[in-house]
Design a protein around this motif. Structure first.
Motif, mmCIF file in Angstrom:
data_model
loop_
_atom_site.group_PDB
_atom_site.id
_atom_site.type_symbol
_atom_site.label_atom_id
_atom_site.label_comp_id
_atom_site.label_asym_id
_atom_site.label_seq_id
_atom_site.Cartn_x
_atom_site.Cartn_y
_atom_site.Cartn_z
ATOM 1 N N ASP A 24 0.634 -0.750 0.560
ATOM 2 C CA ASP A 24 -0.132 -0.191 0.067
ATOM 3 C C ASP A 24 0.528 1.141 0.157
ATOM 4 O O ASP A 24 1.646 1.204 0.424
ATOM 5 C CB ASP A 24 -0.967 -0.099 1.580
ATOM 6 N N ARG A 25 0.347 2.039 -0.873
ATOM 7 C CA ARG A 25 0.549 3.691 -0.770
ATOM 8 C C ARG A 25 0.642 4.610 0.151
ATOM 9 O O ARG A 25 -0.750 4.344 1.256
ATOM 10 C CB ARG A 25 0.422 4.280 -1.350
ATOM 11 N N LYS A 48 -7.266 11.000 -0.063
ATOM 12 C CA LYS A 48 -7.534 9.214 -0.671
ATOM 13 C C LYS A 48 -8.007 9.296 -2.042
ATOM 14 O O LYS A 48 -7.004 7.971 -2.164
ATOM 15 C CB LYS A 48 -8.847 8.778 -0.092
ATOM 16 N N GLU A 49 -8.504 9.912 -2.381
ATOM 17 C CA GLU A 49 -8.079 9.861 -3.824
ATOM 18 C C GLU A 49 -6.677 9.627 -4.901
ATOM 19 O O GLU A 49 -6.609 8.680 -5.847
ATOM 20 C CB GLU A 49 -9.156 10.278 -5.114
ATOM 21 N N GLY A 51 -5.061 7.650 -3.840
ATOM 22 C CA GLY A 51 -4.583 6.265 -3.608
ATOM 23 C C GLY A 51 -3.764 5.701 -2.311
ATOM 24 O O GLY A 51 -2.935 6.259 -1.585
ATOM 25 N N GLY A 52 -3.901 4.636 -1.879
ATOM 26 C CA GLY A 52 -3.288 3.741 -0.413
ATOM 27 C C GLY A 52 -4.035 4.333 0.471
ATOM 28 O O GLY A 52 -5.395 4.845 0.472
ATOM 29 N N LYS A 53 -3.516 4.161 1.594
ATOM 30 C CA LYS A 53 -4.144 4.282 3.311
ATOM 31 C C LYS A 53 -3.690 5.868 3.448
ATOM 32 O O LYS A 53 -2.521 5.843 3.245
ATOM 33 C CB LYS A 53 -3.188 3.269 3.665
ATOM 34 N N ASP A 89 -13.069 6.815 4.339
ATOM 35 C CA ASP A 89 -12.249 7.654 3.076
ATOM 36 C C ASP A 89 -10.839 7.687 4.621
ATOM 37 O O ASP A 89 -9.292 7.580 4.027
ATOM 38 C CB ASP A 89 -11.859 9.264 2.601
#
Length: 159
Positions: A24-25, A48-49, A51-53, A89
């Protein structure tokens, strides 16, 4: 569920390590989040968009007072953390006592530090700490048309 998203820094470092091992990023957003409003929601959604946590760092009561003055925060840090953690999110929340997030950035080394549109990539105070290890800064959210200070001033009649 939302309370389990709130952690101390040591526990957060462990979570971040687990997420990284899983591929995960890590995205870091931070702020006071005093009187949650639509600008906060749009900022966190934008983060959040990427990407990742999404890790959200919330200023402690003492640091909010130092930054915003007496009478702030309106809500205590634990309540602000619980409200932010309840957002879908958000993957993790941590409260930090410093005036900026440089120390936390050094501890978790997010792939991206997300800041709101009241900044430019060049004006983010911690951008040097992020660049040091090859991370990047991203500006997200809607235009800065919403602020807790303005809500307090205009709707509640005080600064």
């Amino acid at each position: 569920m939302s309370k389990s998203k709130i952690s101390g820094r040591e526990e957060l470092r462990g979570r971040v390590e687990q997420w990284r091992r899983a591929g995960d990023r890590i995205v870091l957003a931070n702020g006071n989040f005093d009187l949650l409003h639509v600008g906060h929601v749009r900022y966190l959604r934008g983060a959040k968009e990427l990407g990742g946590k999404l890790v959200v760092a919330i200023n402690s009561d003492e640091s909010v007072r130092a930054l915003k003055g007496e009478g702030r925060p309106v809500m205590p840090a634990q309540e602000r953390a619980e409200i932010v953690a309840a957002l879908g999110d958000v993957d993790a929340v941590v409260i930090f006592p410093e005036l900026d997030v440089r120390a936390l950035i050094g501890e978790i080394r997010p792939d991206i530090q997300a800041k709101g549109t009241d900044y430019t990539v060049d004006s983010v105070p911690e951008r040097d700490a992020v660049a040091e290890y090859g991370g990047r800064v991203a500006i997200v959210g809607d235009s800065k048309d919403h602020s807790t200070s303005e809500i307090i001033r205009s709707r509640l009649g005080r600064a």
